[in-house]
Design an enzyme around this catalytic site. Structure first.
Site, PDB file in Angstrom:
ATOM      1  NE  ARG A   1      -7.446   4.324   5.461  1.00  0.00           N
ATOM      2  CZ  ARG A   1      -6.844   5.352   6.030  1.00  0.00           C
ATOM      3  NH1 ARG A   1      -7.207   5.727   7.236  1.00  0.00           N
ATOM      4  NH2 ARG A   1      -5.894   5.997   5.401  1.00  0.00           N
TER       5      ARG A   1
ATOM      6  CE  LYS B   1      -1.798   1.501   4.059  1.00  0.00           C
ATOM      7  NZ  LYS B   1      -1.453   2.896   4.414  1.00  0.00           N
ATOM      8  CG  ASN B   2       2.142   2.812   3.534  1.00  0.00           C
ATOM      9  OD1 ASN B   2       0.988   3.109   3.203  1.00  0.00           O
ATOM     10  ND2 ASN B   2       2.506   2.643   4.798  1.00  0.00           N
TER      11      ASN B   2
ATOM     12  NE  ARG C   1       0.345  10.360  10.276  1.00  0.00           N
ATOM     13  CZ  ARG C   1      -0.133   9.398   9.512  1.00  0.00           C
ATOM     14  NH1 ARG C   1      -1.316   8.894   9.758  1.00  0.00           N
ATOM     15  NH2 ARG C   1       0.562   8.930   8.505  1.00  0.00           N
TER      16      ARG C   1
ATOM     17  CB  CYS D   1      -5.118  11.040  11.510  1.00  0.00           C
ATOM     18  SG  CYS D   1      -3.525  10.365  11.891  1.00  0.00           S
TER      19      CYS D   1
ATOM     20  CG  ASP E   1       6.336  20.765  10.124  1.00  0.00           C
ATOM     21  OD1 ASP E   1       5.688  19.720  10.314  1.00  0.00           O
ATOM     22  OD2 ASP E   1       7.480  20.936  10.576  1.00  0.00           O
TER      23      ASP E   1
HETATM   24  N1  EPU Z   1       6.069  14.816  10.881  1.00  0.00           N
HETATM   25  C1  EPU Z   1       6.080  16.158  11.155  1.00  0.00           C
HETATM   26  N2  EPU Z   1       6.072  17.037  10.111  1.00  0.00           N
HETATM   27  C2  EPU Z   1       6.028  16.626   8.819  1.00  0.00           C
HETATM   28  C3  EPU Z   1       6.005  15.252   8.556  1.00  0.00           C
HETATM   29  C4  EPU Z   1       6.024  14.368   9.603  1.00  0.00           C
HETATM   30  O1  EPU Z   1       6.107  16.578  12.313  1.00  0.00           O
HETATM   31  O2  EPU Z   1       6.000  17.482   7.917  1.00  0.00           O
HETATM   32  C5  EPU Z   1       6.098  13.839  11.990  1.00  0.00           C
HETATM   33  C6  EPU Z   1       4.815  13.028  12.085  1.00  0.00           C
HETATM   34  O3  EPU Z   1       3.816  13.713  12.810  1.00  0.00           O
HETATM   35  C7  EPU Z   1       5.288  11.768  12.748  1.00  0.00           C
HETATM   36  C8  EPU Z   1       6.702  11.584  12.182  1.00  0.00           C
HETATM   37  O4  EPU Z   1       7.095  12.879  11.721  1.00  0.00           O
HETATM   38  O5  EPU Z   1       5.350  11.955  14.128  1.00  0.00           O
HETATM   39  C9  EPU Z   1       6.829  10.591  11.041  1.00  0.00           C
HETATM   40  O6  EPU Z   1       5.828  10.833  10.077  1.00  0.00           O
HETATM   41  P1  EPU Z   1       5.969  10.458   8.535  1.00  0.00           P
HETATM   42  O7  EPU Z   1       5.866  11.713   7.741  1.00  0.00           O
HETATM   43  O8  EPU Z   1       7.152   9.597   8.303  1.00  0.00           O
HETATM   44  O9  EPU Z   1       4.655   9.603   8.313  1.00  0.00           O
HETATM   45  P2  EPU Z   1       3.835   9.556   6.983  1.00  0.00           P
HETATM   46  O10 EPU Z   1       4.753   9.735   5.838  1.00  0.00           O
HETATM   47  O11 EPU Z   1       2.649  10.443   7.069  1.00  0.00           O
HETATM   48  C10 EPU Z   1       4.089   7.004   6.453  1.00  0.00           C
HETATM   49  C11 EPU Z   1       3.154   5.841   6.272  1.00  0.00           C
HETATM   50  C12 EPU Z   1       2.564   5.454   7.631  1.00  0.00           C
HETATM   51  C13 EPU Z   1       3.710   5.088   8.566  1.00  0.00           C
HETATM   52  C14 EPU Z   1       4.692   6.257   8.662  1.00  0.00           C
HETATM   53  C15 EPU Z   1       5.921   5.958   9.497  1.00  0.00           C
HETATM   54  C16 EPU Z   1       2.385   6.163   4.014  1.00  0.00           C
HETATM   55  C17 EPU Z   1       1.271   6.499   3.094  1.00  0.00           C
HETATM   56  N3  EPU Z   1       2.127   6.210   5.323  1.00  0.00           N
HETATM   57  O12 EPU Z   1       3.299   8.064   6.987  1.00  0.00           O
HETATM   58  O13 EPU Z   1       1.740   4.311   7.416  1.00  0.00           O
HETATM   59  O14 EPU Z   1       3.217   4.784   9.842  1.00  0.00           O
HETATM   60  O15 EPU Z   1       5.135   6.642   7.349  1.00  0.00           O
HETATM   61  O16 EPU Z   1       6.601   4.860   8.994  1.00  0.00           O
HETATM   62  O17 EPU Z   1       3.471   5.822   3.567  1.00  0.00           O
HETATM   63  C18 EPU Z   1      -0.028   2.811   7.853  1.00  0.00           C
HETATM   64  O18 EPU Z   1       0.216   2.268   6.760  1.00  0.00           O
HETATM   65  O19 EPU Z   1      -0.797   2.297   8.710  1.00  0.00           O
HETATM   66  C19 EPU Z   1       0.602   4.092   8.162  1.00  0.00           C
HETATM   67  C20 EPU Z   1       0.130   4.914   9.110  1.00  0.00           C
END
Ligand code: EPU
Length: 418
Positions: free
Chosen positions: A398, A22-23, A123, A118, A126
């Site tokens: 999902r 998925k990711n 999340r 969420c 920024d």
């Molecule tokens: N964060 C920030 N600012 C940003 C981006 C992230 O503060 O601009 C923080 C987030 O709040 C969090 C941490 O950094 O505390 C890591 O977040 P990340 O951006 O890596 O998460 P994501 O990219 O939104 C993806 C996966 C998630 C998975 C996370 C961590 C996808 C579509 N989603 O989310 O998958 O948990 O990386 O590995 O790739 C799931 O599949 O169940 C799922 C939640």
């Protein structure tokens, strides 16, 4: 609302095929925006999040055709007719933010709703915004929307303040069509980032270093069509491994990529499982007792936050006490409350769960709160005595393709009730 009904106690045995990730599929679908030529994808998982992304891309003018089970998709962004990702869609799936980088790079403009909070935490996005601004984008936020403009993005050096998976992916896509070289420092090393880079390079991008903390992207004038096979889902694989270990079974997963699962495999072996990994197969067995294991989530190659809940379920029925620490998201322990309804002995302090293994769990009605929490409850339901009913399983749909039929094929007594 559909529910899953599980009669616990069955031992999982047999062979099951892993679906596409998925990711990895979500950002790769967005990569289609970057070219006006067709992108042909195979091994796309048939999931609700993929259907949501498909609808979002279609309303932007991307034409998408697929085979009957939607595992092969052809996407063509001949012309972008809308630059907007509306709140109604972003609200249901945060990964919609992944259209921001490619839309801006291809069309010079993007209007994307802010995702908001969420179930698993605040999340913010920024890092995505700051990095695109560093590349010359003008970004305003008003009425809950990110309004971004750039006639052509400029390559620069970007150091992320924290490891962000979709942030790295968004920037990699934006930089692929930028003017000059972009360096992403403190980049996410997740295998899904590597899969996206492989696909972008097949489309003509010049990306090196994906899978390391420094990714170099040399912008090109245009990208062309390509064919790409989505990598196997390492979290689905890990979830089945955990379920097999919990029930003390003997399960072989086919179409998997063991190289992406080292930290999970190590933990399961520590818990008492025997795992044999071949090129694209993983066999897991457990005959002896289940032992408790401490774990702490971390960005790849550390233990994935997306497997924390499933291992917590395993520890709930292991011998001994374990300490499970969540470091990525601030609110990812909601499954604990539900596990307690099944008789688990767990206390939570902030982001640390102390899990005292019990001899048995007993079936009850529980509620899924997010995707991986749902998987944790399925594992708990498989080992609990009697019947467990899991409500709100739309979360499960999902991210897990036909989970109940895959588990049934392994001998679980599991069915969907309206
Ligand atoms: N964060 C920030 N600012 C940003 C981006 C992230 O503060 O601009 C923080 C987030 O709040 C969090 C941490 O950094 O505390 C890591 O977040 P990340 O951006 O890596 O998460 P994501 O990219 O939104 C993806 C996966 C998630 C998975 C996370 C961590 C996808 C579509 N989603 O989310 O998958 O948990 O990386 O590995 O790739 C799931 O599949 O169940 C799922 C939640």
């Amino acid at each position: 609302m559909a529910k899953l009904v599980i009669s616990g106690g069955a031992t999982l045995r047999g062979e099951v095929a892993v679906s596409g990730a998925k990711n990895a599929a979500l950002p790769i679908l967005c990569a289609a925006i970057l070219s006006d030529e067709p992108l042909v994808l195979s091994n796309v998982p048939d999931l609700r999040d993929i259907a949501t992304m498909r609808a979002l891309l279609e309303q932007m003018g991307v034409s998408i055709t697929s085979d009957r089970d939607a595992h092969t998709m052809t996407l063509q962004a001949g012309a972008i007719t809308s630059h907007t990702a509306p709140y109604e869609m972003v609200r249901t799936m945060r990964a919609s933010i992944l259209v921001l980088g490619p839309l801006l790079a291809r069309a010079g403009e993007a209007v994307v709703s802010l995702p908001g909070g969420c179930a698993i935490g605040v999340r913010p996005v920024d890092q995505h915004i700051k990095a695109l601004q560093a590349m010359g984008a003008e970004i305003d936020i008003h009425h809950g929307y990110i309004h971004a403009r750039a006639s052509r993005l400029r390559g620069t050096t970007i150091e992320f303040d924290m490891v962000t998976v979709t942030g790295t992916e968004n920037l990699m896509m934006a930089a692929a069509l930028a003017d000059g070289v972009t360096l992403l420092e403190n980049a996410a090393r997740e295998p899904e980032v590597v899969d996206l880079a492989v696909c972008l390079n097949a489309m003509g991008a010049r990306i090196t270093g994906a899978g390391t903390p420094e990714i170099r992207i040399e912008g090109v004038e245009r990208l062309h069509g390509a064919e790409h096979r989505i990598m196997p889902d390492r979290i689905e694989t890990g979830t089945f491994l955990a379920a097999a270990a919990a029930t003390g079974g003997d399960v072989t997963l086919t179409g998997a990529d063991p190289s992406t699962l080292s930290s999970v495999i190590d933990k399961l072996v520590e818990a008492g499982a025997t795992i044999d990994a071949e090129r694209d197969r993983l066999r897991i067995r457990r005959n002896g007792p289940l032992r408790s294991t401490n774990l702490k989530t971390a960005p790849y190659p550390g233990f994935p936050t997306d497997m924390q809940a499933q291992l917590l379920a395993l520890n709930a029925v292991a011998q001994g006490t374990s300490v499970i620490t969540e470091t990525i998201f601030e609110n990812r322990m909601m499954h604990v409350q539900e596990l307690r309804r099944l008789g688990a002995d767990i206390t939570v302090e902030g982001n640390i769960a102390i899990v005292r293994g019990v001899h048995k769990l007993t079936g009850a009605g529980v509620m899924a709160t997010d995707l991986r929490a749902s998987a944790c409850l399925v594992i708990a339901g498989l080992v609990a005595s009697g019947e467990t009913t899991i409500d709100r399983i739309y979360h499960l749909d999902r991210g897990y393709e036909r989970i109940e039929s895959k588990l049934s094929a392994l001998g679980a007594e599991i069915s969907r009730a309206p």
